[in-house]
Write a protein that holds these residues in place. Structure first.
Motif, PDB file in Angstrom:
ATOM      1  N   PRO A  83       0.816  -1.212   0.000  1.00  0.00           N
ATOM      2  CA  PRO A  83       0.000   0.000   0.000  1.00  0.00           C
ATOM      3  C   PRO A  83       0.854   1.268   0.000  1.00  0.00           C
ATOM      4  O   PRO A  83       2.010   1.256   0.444  1.00  0.00           O
ATOM      5  CB  PRO A  83      -0.796  -0.112   1.312  1.00  0.00           C
ATOM      6  N   TRP A 110      -6.862   2.248  -3.460  1.00  0.00           N
ATOM      7  CA  TRP A 110      -6.657   2.087  -2.024  1.00  0.00           C
ATOM      8  C   TRP A 110      -7.537   3.057  -1.245  1.00  0.00           C
ATOM      9  O   TRP A 110      -7.911   4.117  -1.748  1.00  0.00           O
ATOM     10  CB  TRP A 110      -5.194   2.333  -1.659  1.00  0.00           C
ATOM     11  N   THR A 133     -13.040  -3.547   2.330  1.00  0.00           N
ATOM     12  CA  THR A 133     -12.770  -2.512   1.322  1.00  0.00           C
ATOM     13  C   THR A 133     -12.507  -3.113  -0.053  1.00  0.00           C
ATOM     14  O   THR A 133     -12.828  -2.502  -1.068  1.00  0.00           O
ATOM     15  CB  THR A 133     -11.558  -1.649   1.733  1.00  0.00           C
ATOM     16  N   ALA A 134     -11.914  -4.315  -0.099  1.00  0.00           N
ATOM     17  CA  ALA A 134     -11.540  -4.902  -1.389  1.00  0.00           C
ATOM     18  C   ALA A 134     -12.743  -5.156  -2.275  1.00  0.00           C
ATOM     19  O   ALA A 134     -12.605  -5.219  -3.517  1.00  0.00           O
ATOM     20  CB  ALA A 134     -10.771  -6.201  -1.166  1.00  0.00           C
ATOM     21  N   ASP A 152      -6.901  -5.500  10.693  1.00  0.00           N
ATOM     22  CA  ASP A 152      -6.488  -5.087   9.348  1.00  0.00           C
ATOM     23  C   ASP A 152      -7.038  -6.041   8.287  1.00  0.00           C
ATOM     24  O   ASP A 152      -7.489  -5.603   7.216  1.00  0.00           O
ATOM     25  CB  ASP A 152      -4.959  -5.038   9.253  1.00  0.00           C
ATOM     26  N   GLU A 153      -6.999  -7.320   8.565  1.00  0.00           N
ATOM     27  CA  GLU A 153      -7.519  -8.299   7.603  1.00  0.00           C
ATOM     28  C   GLU A 153      -9.013  -8.129   7.395  1.00  0.00           C
ATOM     29  O   GLU A 153      -9.509  -8.240   6.259  1.00  0.00           O
ATOM     30  CB  GLU A 153      -7.198  -9.711   8.086  1.00  0.00           C
ATOM     31  N   SER A 187      -3.432  -6.752  13.548  1.00  0.00           N
ATOM     32  CA  SER A 187      -3.303  -7.560  12.328  1.00  0.00           C
ATOM     33  C   SER A 187      -4.633  -8.227  11.976  1.00  0.00           C
ATOM     34  O   SER A 187      -5.039  -8.256  10.800  1.00  0.00           O
ATOM     35  CB  SER A 187      -2.214  -8.619  12.512  1.00  0.00           C
ATOM     36  N   GLY A 240      -4.740   2.337   8.694  1.00  0.00           N
ATOM     37  CA  GLY A 240      -4.004   1.731   7.599  1.00  0.00           C
ATOM     38  C   GLY A 240      -4.530   2.172   6.261  1.00  0.00           C
ATOM     39  O   GLY A 240      -5.490   2.941   6.151  1.00  0.00           O
ATOM     40  N   ILE A 273     -10.770  -5.316   7.754  1.00  0.00           N
ATOM     41  CA  ILE A 273     -11.010  -4.082   6.993  1.00  0.00           C
ATOM     42  C   ILE A 273     -10.639  -4.288   5.528  1.00  0.00           C
ATOM     43  O   ILE A 273     -11.369  -3.879   4.624  1.00  0.00           O
ATOM     44  CB  ILE A 273     -10.214  -2.914   7.601  1.00  0.00           C
ATOM     45  N   ALA A 274      -9.501  -4.946   5.281  1.00  0.00           N
ATOM     46  CA  ALA A 274      -9.051  -5.158   3.902  1.00  0.00           C
ATOM     47  C   ALA A 274     -10.047  -6.000   3.121  1.00  0.00           C
ATOM     48  O   ALA A 274     -10.310  -5.738   1.932  1.00  0.00           O
ATOM     49  CB  ALA A 274      -7.672  -5.814   3.897  1.00  0.00           C
ATOM     50  N   TYR A 327      -5.878   0.376   2.823  1.00  0.00           N
ATOM     51  CA  TYR A 327      -6.434  -0.931   2.502  1.00  0.00           C
ATOM     52  C   TYR A 327      -6.824  -1.015   1.027  1.00  0.00           C
ATOM     53  O   TYR A 327      -7.207  -0.005   0.424  1.00  0.00           O
ATOM     54  CB  TYR A 327      -7.645  -1.203   3.395  1.00  0.00           C
TER      55      TYR A 327
END
Length: 824
Positions: A165, A674, A720-721, A713-714, A710, A664, A716-717, A666
């Motif tokens: 990112p 992003w 958003t993806a 973060d996974e 961590s 972060g 959220i990613a 993402y």
């Protein structure tokens, strides 16, 4: 013995800012203004922001406050009570300027009048407001953060590795750019008030100020030019990779490994050294990098980058730096925050000042942003304790001083004759002896608001920016980078190499006449060069004793590294910015390009304007020794203090924050798309947890979230993806979560917020390219806004007008100078 007189000693500023705008008051305090923190009974917000000394909260323990409130006074007022409201109104009546931070909603929740309401009550005030997206436009009330506003700008999109990112600098930067612009805007608006007697709003958007940190690369789409992409510390534009980071055996170095007549000879000397050590392929050793066209064979430039990296990897930073000084190479070591604190250059120049902690420990923090003479900048008192100056005889309200009747900067009339309001700096005369970016952007800022800026260069020594792509056509006069950086200036062609330095030296005689004409002389030549051109202090004292002379260089006019040639990427490395941008498992990668070239002009402009105001009141000139990298250390204050107080590292943290979680950048749907997300408090986290479909996580406090970062973060990613980045940002902002897509040049060009605020570019006329976009001034004045009268001029475009109209030369004299071939 003469008593030191601070430059802005007649100025009173009321400071209501939090950490987003506190730098503005700090800068004005350094320049001599009386800056008063007006605080509610529980203390200003900045006192409650981490980090704290020993990580123990307390209103006198915040390192944000201890660093950025130095030199200020503190008055506690409960303005939510009738008596307190009256007291506050009386303070407004006795002030010259006010600094606020936040959106309209934040002002309302804090019980403060909105900026325009404040101006209606007290029209003499200059009111500066720093917010994430500005006070107007569809995003004016959006939640913000350093990371999120950085994403909305440009620099972040080109910083970092392409397989990861986009990256931020770990020590928060973005709002400091807007706060520095706020200090400049206050001084410009006060200069205009000398004519009109009226104040105005200075509306600063962190998003807009941050776009300037992206160099001229942010305007690529407006120019129809190739868009730059992340590639480590080497932005990739079209087929070309301009690399700045190289490994050493004990860390990293930066090298200005560029081509062309101005920089190519430095690259040739590096390649010559490599060849002498038998560590250079024959093809590269045989290339003249001063004349090589990289577009003809981009692969050869890539091979040079690789060969230089292999060469530097076998040598220490100290060995490489020693060779750079001996061989005059454009190379500097990448220093950590601790390295910067120990660097001889800053110790010799007596940069550091002391912050004393409650337990007696003494921390170092950056001191003055410039050295001025005959009077130095103000030595700042420690940050005040809460309410320390409330009701004390040492600080009492005074009547607002009357606006002076005389309002000129030089000898010309600064009043408008066209029926339009006078531009704030009408009548200010500036001699611009600068090249590249850091120096020229000072004159650009002044020209935006009416100064007459005469740039002196020659065909023999043109501005480096004229050789920088993108080119909007064929030939020497088509650089969009130069057109942006030098917009609004006059160009005077004068070949100083034709003189003999004798009494009849014609080029230097013209230069002396320009120096006698100018109110402000901006010099970016190497230390000592101005004197060698015949403009030493004694000469200037004789021909123009009232001149303000600003000498801007990479690290200042003195110190062990003063004579080292360099560009902004080198100053960025030597001051800790490189090391604070990167991933834990990889080397430092930025911020990309000559980052300090984008910050330092704001500080330099503020010092120059303060010196000019001092001159207006006293008739005295001033000399300013301005180290670009040194001044920019102000932006790393928090990192310096926390490293010393708590032993906390700010290097190579990726996009995470020590005190905000989650945070972060993402992935979103699409190629290299992003979204930046920050949860600034528990309320934002609870809203995000619900949006993620995980209300069970909503009760987690900040410490628990950081422990499970961590995992979060996974989550959220994955969320958003599946979304378009604009849809993701709007869904999160609708529930109060700070979020924004990461914007490269195309996204900035189409951003409705930037468009609603008047655009982030403005079309300006150019003699050969027609009308072309250049960057709009990020300092937004409500009544006398900045104007761009033209793109950067062609070489010598105004030579006759400068000589005839400004200096009063007759046509015969000008013809003689032309015949001597010095006007080219």
């Amino acid at each position: 013995m003469q008593t030191s007189r601070p430059m802005l000693s007649t100025l009173r500023v009321l400071d209501f800012s939090d950490e987003r705008g506190a730098l503005a008051g700090l800068l004005l305090a350094q320049l001599g203004a009386e800056v008063v923190m007006v605080e509610p009974p529980g203390g200003a917000a900045i006192r409650h922001r981490p980090p704290f000394v020993d990580d123990e909260p307390g209103v006198e323990r915040s390192l944000q406050h201890l660093g950025f409130s130095r030199g200020k006074r503190s008055v506690a007022v409960d303005w939510r009570t009738p008596g307190g409201a009256d007291e506050l109104d009386a303070m407004f009546a006795g002030a010259d300027a006010v600094v606020l931070t936040g959106s309209r909603g934040e002002h309302e929740r804090g019980g403060l009048p909105a900026p325009f309401e404040l101006l209606e009550r007290h029209p003499h005030l200059v009111v500066a407001n720093v917010s994430g997206f500005g006070l107007t436009g569809p995003k004016a009330d959006w939640a913000d953060s350093d990371l999120v506003c950085g994403a909305a700008g440009f620099q972040q999109s080109v910083t970092g590795d392409y397989d990861r990112p986009p990256l931020r600098t770990s020590v928060p930067q973005v709002f400091h750019h807007a706060a520095a612009d706020a200090a400049v805007g206050v001084l410009i608006a006060l200069a205009e008030r000398q004519t009109s007697g009226r104040g105005q709003l200075v509306d600063l958007s962190a998003q807009e100020s941050w776009t300037w940190a992206g160099f001229y690369l942010s305007y690529a789409s407006a120019w129809g030019a190739p868009v730059s992409r992340r590639c480590g510390a080497a932005p990739k534009t079209g087929p070309l990779t301009t690399r700045f980071d190289f490994p050493a055996s004990d860390g990293f170095v930066t090298i200005t490994l560029m081509l062309g007549a101005a920089v190519g000879p430095f690259t040739n000397r590096l390649v010559e050294w490599m060849a002498q050590e038998k560590e250079c392929p024959e093809e590269l050793a045989a290339t003249d990098w001063a004349s090589f066209d990289p577009f003809s064979e981009p692969g050869r430039l890539d091979r040079l980058n690789d060969a230089v990296g292999e060469f530097t990897a076998g040598r220490s930073r100290a060995e490489l730096m020693a060779a750079a000084r001996q061989r005059r190479l454009l190379l500097a070591p990448v220093l950590s925050i601790t390295d910067v604190l120990d660097a001889d250059q800053f110790s010799v120049r007596d940069l550091w000042r002391t912050v004393e902690l409650p337990d007696g420990r003494r921390l170092r923090t950056p001191g003055a942003m410039a050295r001025t003479s005959p009077d130095p900048l103000t030595e700042l008192d420690p940050a005040p304790t809460l309410g320390a100056h409330t009701g004390q005889s040492g600080w009492t309200l005074r009547p607002r001083p009357a606006v002076p009747e005389v309002a000129t900067h030089g000898t010309s009339d600064s009043t408008a004759t066209s029926g339009q309001p006078a531009r704030p700096l009408d009548g200010l005369r500036v001699l611009d002896l600068t090249t590249s970016y850091a120096g020229p952007l000072i004159g650009r800022a002044l020209a935006n608001f009416g100064a007459t800026v005469v740039k002196v260069e020659s065909a023999q020594r043109p501005d480096l920016a004229r050789t920088a792509p993108p080119f909007l056509g064929e030939g020497f006069e088509t650089s969009a980078a130069y057109a942006h950086t030098n917009a609004g200036k006059w160009s005077m062609a004068l070949d100083l190499s034709k003189g003999d330095r004798g009494p009849d030296d014609q080029p230097r005689s013209v230069l002396r006449d320009l120096a006698a004409w100018a109110d402000l002389i901006v010099d970016a030549y190497a230390p000592g060069a101005l004197a060698r051109m015949g403009l030493d202090r004694d000469t200037l004292a004789e021909i123009n004793p009232r001149a303000v002379v600003l000498q801007t260089s990479m690290l200042g006019q003195t110190g062990p590294l003063a004579d080292v040639p360099g560009y902004g990427n080198m100053a960025t490395a030597l001051t800790g910015f490189f090391a604070t941008t990167g991933w834990p498992d990889r080397g430092p990668v930025g911020p990309v390009g000559a980052y300090t070239d984008m910050i330092s002009p704001r500080f330099a402009t503020a010092v120059a304007l303060a010196a000019l105001d001092h001159r207006r009141r006293t008739g005295e000139g001033m000399w300013i020794d301005f180290g670009q990298g040194e001044a920019c250390l102000q932006l790393l204050t928090l990192g310096f203090l926390d490293t010393q107080a708590n032993g906390r590292s700010w290097e190579q943290m990726g996009n995470r924050d020590h005190f905000l979680s989650p945070q972060g950048v993402y992935p979103a749907a699409g190629d290299d798309r992003w979204v930046a997300v920050t949860c600034g408090d528990n309320d934002q986290w609870r809203a995000l947890a619900v949006e993620l479909g995980r209300p069970d996580l909503a009760p987690l406090d900040e410490a628990e979230r950081r422990h499970r970062q961590s995992e979060i973060d996974e989550l959220i990613a994955a969320w958003t993806a599946a979304l378009d980045p604009v849809a993701a940002q709007e869904r999160l902002q609708s529930v109060g979560v700070a979020a924004h897509q990461v914007q490269n040049s195309p996204e900035c060009l189409s951003d409705p917020q930037l468009a609603a605020r008047g655009g982030w570019t403005v079309d300006a006329p150019h003699p050969t390219m027609g009308r072309i976009p250049v960057g709009a001034p990020p300092i937004r004045l409500s009544r006398t806004p900045g104007q761009v009268t033209g793109a950067g001029p062609t070489l010598g475009q105004h030579t006759f007008e400068v000589l005839h109209d400004l200096l009063g030369y007759d046509t015969d004299h000008i013809a003689d100078l032309a015949a001597a071939e010095i006007l080219e």
